[in-house]
Design a protein around this motif. Structure first.
Motif, PDB file in Angstrom:
ATOM      1  N   LEU A  69       0.831  -1.207   0.000  1.00  0.00           N
ATOM      2  CA  LEU A  69       0.000   0.000   0.000  1.00  0.00           C
ATOM      3  C   LEU A  69       0.868   1.261   0.000  1.00  0.00           C
ATOM      4  O   LEU A  69       0.522   2.257  -0.631  1.00  0.00           O
ATOM      5  N   ARG A  70       1.988   1.198   0.703  1.00  0.00           N
ATOM      6  CA  ARG A  70       2.899   2.348   0.713  1.00  0.00           C
ATOM      7  C   ARG A  70       3.436   2.588  -0.700  1.00  0.00           C
ATOM      8  O   ARG A  70       3.474   3.718  -1.185  1.00  0.00           O
ATOM      9  N   HIS A  71       3.847   1.517  -1.359  1.00  0.00           N
ATOM     10  CA  HIS A  71       4.359   1.645  -2.724  1.00  0.00           C
ATOM     11  C   HIS A  71       3.294   2.206  -3.656  1.00  0.00           C
ATOM     12  O   HIS A  71       3.575   3.064  -4.511  1.00  0.00           O
ATOM     13  N   PHE A  72       2.062   1.731  -3.489  1.00  0.00           N
ATOM     14  CA  PHE A  72       0.966   2.207  -4.326  1.00  0.00           C
ATOM     15  C   PHE A  72       0.735   3.696  -4.124  1.00  0.00           C
ATOM     16  O   PHE A  72       0.579   4.460  -5.090  1.00  0.00           O
ATOM     17  N   ASN A  73       0.719   4.148  -2.877  1.00  0.00           N
ATOM     18  CA  ASN A  73       0.466   5.561  -2.617  1.00  0.00           C
ATOM     19  C   ASN A  73       1.653   6.439  -2.994  1.00  0.00           C
ATOM     20  O   ASN A  73       1.466   7.615  -3.317  1.00  0.00           O
ATOM     21  N   GLN A  74       2.850   5.883  -2.999  1.00  0.00           N
ATOM     22  CA  GLN A  74       4.000   6.622  -3.520  1.00  0.00           C
ATOM     23  C   GLN A  74       3.836   6.858  -5.012  1.00  0.00           C
ATOM     24  O   GLN A  74       4.222   7.907  -5.542  1.00  0.00           O
ATOM     25  N   LEU A  75       3.242   5.878  -5.697  1.00  0.00           N
ATOM     26  CA  LEU A  75       2.944   6.046  -7.122  1.00  0.00           C
ATOM     27  C   LEU A  75       1.841   7.073  -7.306  1.00  0.00           C
ATOM     28  O   LEU A  75       1.904   7.934  -8.202  1.00  0.00           O
ATOM     29  N   ARG A  76       0.818   7.003  -6.463  1.00  0.00           N
ATOM     30  CA  ARG A  76      -0.281   7.963  -6.553  1.00  0.00           C
ATOM     31  C   ARG A  76       0.202   9.400  -6.407  1.00  0.00           C
ATOM     32  O   ARG A  76      -0.230  10.288  -7.146  1.00  0.00           O
ATOM     33  N   VAL A  77       1.092   9.626  -5.444  1.00  0.00           N
ATOM     34  CA  VAL A  77       1.528  10.998  -5.184  1.00  0.00           C
ATOM     35  C   VAL A  77       2.373  11.538  -6.331  1.00  0.00           C
ATOM     36  O   VAL A  77       2.538  12.756  -6.481  1.00  0.00           O
ATOM     37  N   ALA A  78       2.888  10.634  -7.155  1.00  0.00           N
ATOM     38  CA  ALA A  78       3.656  11.060  -8.324  1.00  0.00           C
ATOM     39  C   ALA A  78       2.753  11.319  -9.523  1.00  0.00           C
ATOM     40  O   ALA A  78       3.188  11.938 -10.500  1.00  0.00           O
ATOM     41  N   ILE A  79       1.505  10.859  -9.468  1.00  0.00           N
ATOM     42  CA  ILE A  79       0.611  10.949 -10.625  1.00  0.00           C
ATOM     43  C   ILE A  79      -0.637  11.795 -10.376  1.00  0.00           C
ATOM     44  O   ILE A  79      -0.968  12.688 -11.162  1.00  0.00           O
ATOM     45  N   GLU A  80      -1.360  11.525  -9.292  1.00  0.00           N
ATOM     46  CA  GLU A  80      -2.658  12.171  -9.103  1.00  0.00           C
ATOM     47  C   GLU A  80      -2.598  13.693  -8.917  1.00  0.00           C
ATOM     48  O   GLU A  80      -3.498  14.394  -9.402  1.00  0.00           O
ATOM     49  N   PRO A  81      -1.601  14.251  -8.223  1.00  0.00           N
ATOM     50  CA  PRO A  81      -1.564  15.721  -8.140  1.00  0.00           C
ATOM     51  C   PRO A  81      -1.448  16.377  -9.509  1.00  0.00           C
ATOM     52  O   PRO A  81      -2.102  17.393  -9.782  1.00  0.00           O
ATOM     53  N   GLU A  82      -0.633  15.789 -10.390  1.00  0.00           N
ATOM     54  CA  GLU A  82      -0.514  16.345 -11.739  1.00  0.00           C
ATOM     55  C   GLU A  82      -1.814  16.149 -12.518  1.00  0.00           C
ATOM     56  O   GLU A  82      -2.218  17.010 -13.307  1.00  0.00           O
ATOM     57  N   ALA A  83      -2.497  15.018 -12.281  1.00  0.00           N
ATOM     58  CA  ALA A  83      -3.791  14.795 -12.930  1.00  0.00           C
ATOM     59  C   ALA A  83      -4.786  15.859 -12.486  1.00  0.00           C
ATOM     60  O   ALA A  83      -5.590  16.353 -13.301  1.00  0.00           O
ATOM     61  N   ALA A  84      -4.744  16.227 -11.213  1.00  0.00           N
ATOM     62  CA  ALA A  84      -5.645  17.271 -10.713  1.00  0.00           C
ATOM     63  C   ALA A  84      -5.327  18.613 -11.365  1.00  0.00           C
ATOM     64  O   ALA A  84      -6.235  19.388 -11.714  1.00  0.00           O
ATOM     65  N   ALA A  85      -4.025  18.893 -11.544  1.00  0.00           N
ATOM     66  CA  ALA A  85      -3.631  20.138 -12.205  1.00  0.00           C
ATOM     67  C   ALA A  85      -4.117  20.156 -13.654  1.00  0.00           C
ATOM     68  O   ALA A  85      -4.608  21.181 -14.150  1.00  0.00           O
ATOM     69  N   LEU A  86      -3.985  19.032 -14.332  1.00  0.00           N
ATOM     70  CA  LEU A  86      -4.459  18.941 -15.719  1.00  0.00           C
ATOM     71  C   LEU A  86      -5.979  19.069 -15.786  1.00  0.00           C
ATOM     72  O   LEU A  86      -6.517  19.662 -16.735  1.00  0.00           O
ATOM     73  N   ALA A  87      -6.661  18.493 -14.791  1.00  0.00           N
ATOM     74  CA  ALA A  87      -8.124  18.610 -14.748  1.00  0.00           C
ATOM     75  C   ALA A  87      -8.547  20.065 -14.625  1.00  0.00           C
ATOM     76  O   ALA A  87      -9.552  20.487 -15.216  1.00  0.00           O
ATOM     77  N   ALA A  88      -7.789  20.853 -13.863  1.00  0.00           N
ATOM     78  CA  ALA A  88      -8.090  22.281 -13.712  1.00  0.00           C
ATOM     79  C   ALA A  88      -7.901  23.024 -15.037  1.00  0.00           C
ATOM     80  O   ALA A  88      -8.601  24.010 -15.315  1.00  0.00           O
ATOM     81  N   ARG A  89      -6.977  22.520 -15.847  1.00  0.00           N
ATOM     82  CA  ARG A  89      -6.717  23.167 -17.136  1.00  0.00           C
ATOM     83  C   ARG A  89      -7.702  22.726 -18.219  1.00  0.00           C
ATOM     84  O   ARG A  89      -8.192  23.543 -18.997  1.00  0.00           O
ATOM     85  N   TYR A  90      -7.941  21.419 -18.264  1.00  0.00           N
ATOM     86  CA  TYR A  90      -8.627  20.873 -19.432  1.00  0.00           C
ATOM     87  C   TYR A  90     -10.010  20.252 -19.163  1.00  0.00           C
ATOM     88  O   TYR A  90     -10.713  19.916 -20.115  1.00  0.00           O
ATOM     89  N   GLY A  91     -10.382  20.084 -17.926  1.00  0.00           N
ATOM     90  CA  GLY A  91     -11.667  19.468 -17.632  1.00  0.00           C
ATOM     91  C   GLY A  91     -12.831  20.267 -18.206  1.00  0.00           C
ATOM     92  O   GLY A  91     -12.861  21.496 -18.079  1.00  0.00           O
ATOM     93  N   ASP A  92     -13.772  19.574 -18.857  1.00  0.00           N
ATOM     94  CA  ASP A  92     -14.926  20.278 -19.418  1.00  0.00           C
ATOM     95  C   ASP A  92     -16.094  20.255 -18.428  1.00  0.00           C
ATOM     96  O   ASP A  92     -15.956  19.783 -17.287  1.00  0.00           O
ATOM     97  N   ALA A  93     -17.231  20.755 -18.862  1.00  0.00           N
ATOM     98  CA  ALA A  93     -18.392  20.875 -17.972  1.00  0.00           C
ATOM     99  C   ALA A  93     -18.834  19.516 -17.431  1.00  0.00           C
ATOM    100  O   ALA A  93     -19.186  19.390 -16.250  1.00  0.00           O
ATOM    101  N   ALA A  94     -18.807  18.486 -18.286  1.00  0.00           N
ATOM    102  CA  ALA A  94     -19.213  17.145 -17.843  1.00  0.00           C
ATOM    103  C   ALA A  94     -18.240  16.602 -16.798  1.00  0.00           C
ATOM    104  O   ALA A  94     -18.648  15.935 -15.837  1.00  0.00           O
ATOM    105  N   ASP A  95     -16.946  16.882 -16.993  1.00  0.00           N
ATOM    106  CA  ASP A  95     -15.938  16.434 -16.018  1.00  0.00           C
ATOM    107  C   ASP A  95     -16.150  17.116 -14.665  1.00  0.00           C
ATOM    108  O   ASP A  95     -16.084  16.471 -13.619  1.00  0.00           O
ATOM    109  N   ILE A  96     -16.382  18.421 -14.716  1.00  0.00           N
ATOM    110  CA  ILE A  96     -16.603  19.178 -13.477  1.00  0.00           C
ATOM    111  C   ILE A  96     -17.824  18.638 -12.747  1.00  0.00           C
ATOM    112  O   ILE A  96     -17.817  18.484 -11.513  1.00  0.00           O
ATOM    113  N   GLN A  97     -18.872  18.312 -13.491  1.00  0.00           N
ATOM    114  CA  GLN A  97     -20.080  17.764 -12.876  1.00  0.00           C
ATOM    115  C   GLN A  97     -19.796  16.415 -12.227  1.00  0.00           C
ATOM    116  O   GLN A  97     -20.308  16.115 -11.140  1.00  0.00           O
ATOM    117  N   ALA A  98     -18.974  15.583 -12.895  1.00  0.00           N
ATOM    118  CA  ALA A  98     -18.628  14.274 -12.335  1.00  0.00           C
ATOM    119  C   ALA A  98     -17.835  14.423 -11.050  1.00  0.00           C
ATOM    120  O   ALA A  98     -18.033  13.672 -10.080  1.00  0.00           O
TER     121      ALA A  98
END
Length: 241
Positions: free
Chosen positions: A110-139
């Protein structure tokens, strides 16, 4: 002696029955490999598997092919099918990850998995702020609302938490991140249950709301920081356990 069962005997719709039998055989063999059943003895031949489990050779053959694709076994000249070491298993395959997590609870995994998450999900959140459309925001909003409802027992808080994170991966509009959602969903089921036991409660709604608010405000930097905080807290809890 077990009677061989053919696809069409199980179900008139042979193709559907064949897939069901194959996946059932895959699950049985995959779990057996991951739990170490074949550590001290050779992996059975296709004929032996078919006889033992009462399935057709075609079902067995397809299941073994799928195990090979997942990195659990390999075919070697003069040795037949051989179980691969755990280091060769494809942990990005959701079946392998699920079997591994179910085999024996592992804080280290689980530690290894969350170390992977912290390398990926924050950047995914940043990209979502840039590119997420109305349907994404609603989801994303829907996921957060479900989490809030889960606090009152109106929805499943675990499924709501997973839906929130998956919505953000999709909103990144990055196909590689989007495909990572299956791994996140599979492993989060174990990770969230474990951390919730430590905390004595479900996910921190305010922390997740901070991520959603930053994405809705189109603030990539804030979204990245807020998501990193959530996963960082998980890593802290796992490290302290």
């Amino acid at each position: 002696m077990a009677t061989e069962i053919t696809d069409t005997e199980i179900n008139p719709v042979g193709a559907v029955a064949g897939r069901n039998l194959t996946h059932g055989m895959l699950d049985t063999l995959g779990r057996a490999i991951v739990t170490g059943r074949y550590e001290s003895r050779p992996f059975p031949t296709e004929a032996e598997i078919a006889k033992t489990h009462g399935v057709s050779r075609s079902v067995t053959r397809e299941a073994v092919k799928m195990l090979t694709a997942k990195g659990l076994v390999s075919a070697r000249p003069r040795q037949g099918t051989v179980v691969q070491p755990a280091s060769a298993w494809n942990l990005f395959d959701t079946d392998v990850l699920r079997w591994t997590l179910e085999r024996k609870f592992s804080v280290e995994l689980l530690r290894h998995f969350n170390q992977l998450r912290v390398a990926i999900e924050p950047e995914a959140a940043a990209l979502a702020a840039r590119y997420g459309d109305a349907a994404d925001i609603q989801a994303i909003r829907s996921g957060l609302e479900q989490m809030e409802a889960g606090e009152s027992g109106l929805t499943d808080p675990l499924e709501a938490d997973i839906a929130f994170h998956v919505a953000i991966m999709r909103a990144s509009k990055n196909p590689f991140y989007a495909q990572f959602q299956s791994v996140v969903s599979t492993a989060l089921r174990t990770s969230i249950r474990f951390t919730n036991r430590i905390k004595g409660r479900s996910a921190n709604i305010a922390d997740h709301a901070a991520v959603a608010d930053a994405i809705i405000a189109r603030d990539p930097a804030a979204a990245k920081v807020a998501m990193a905080r959530i996963i960082g807290d998980v890593l802290t809890m796992i490290g302290e356990e």
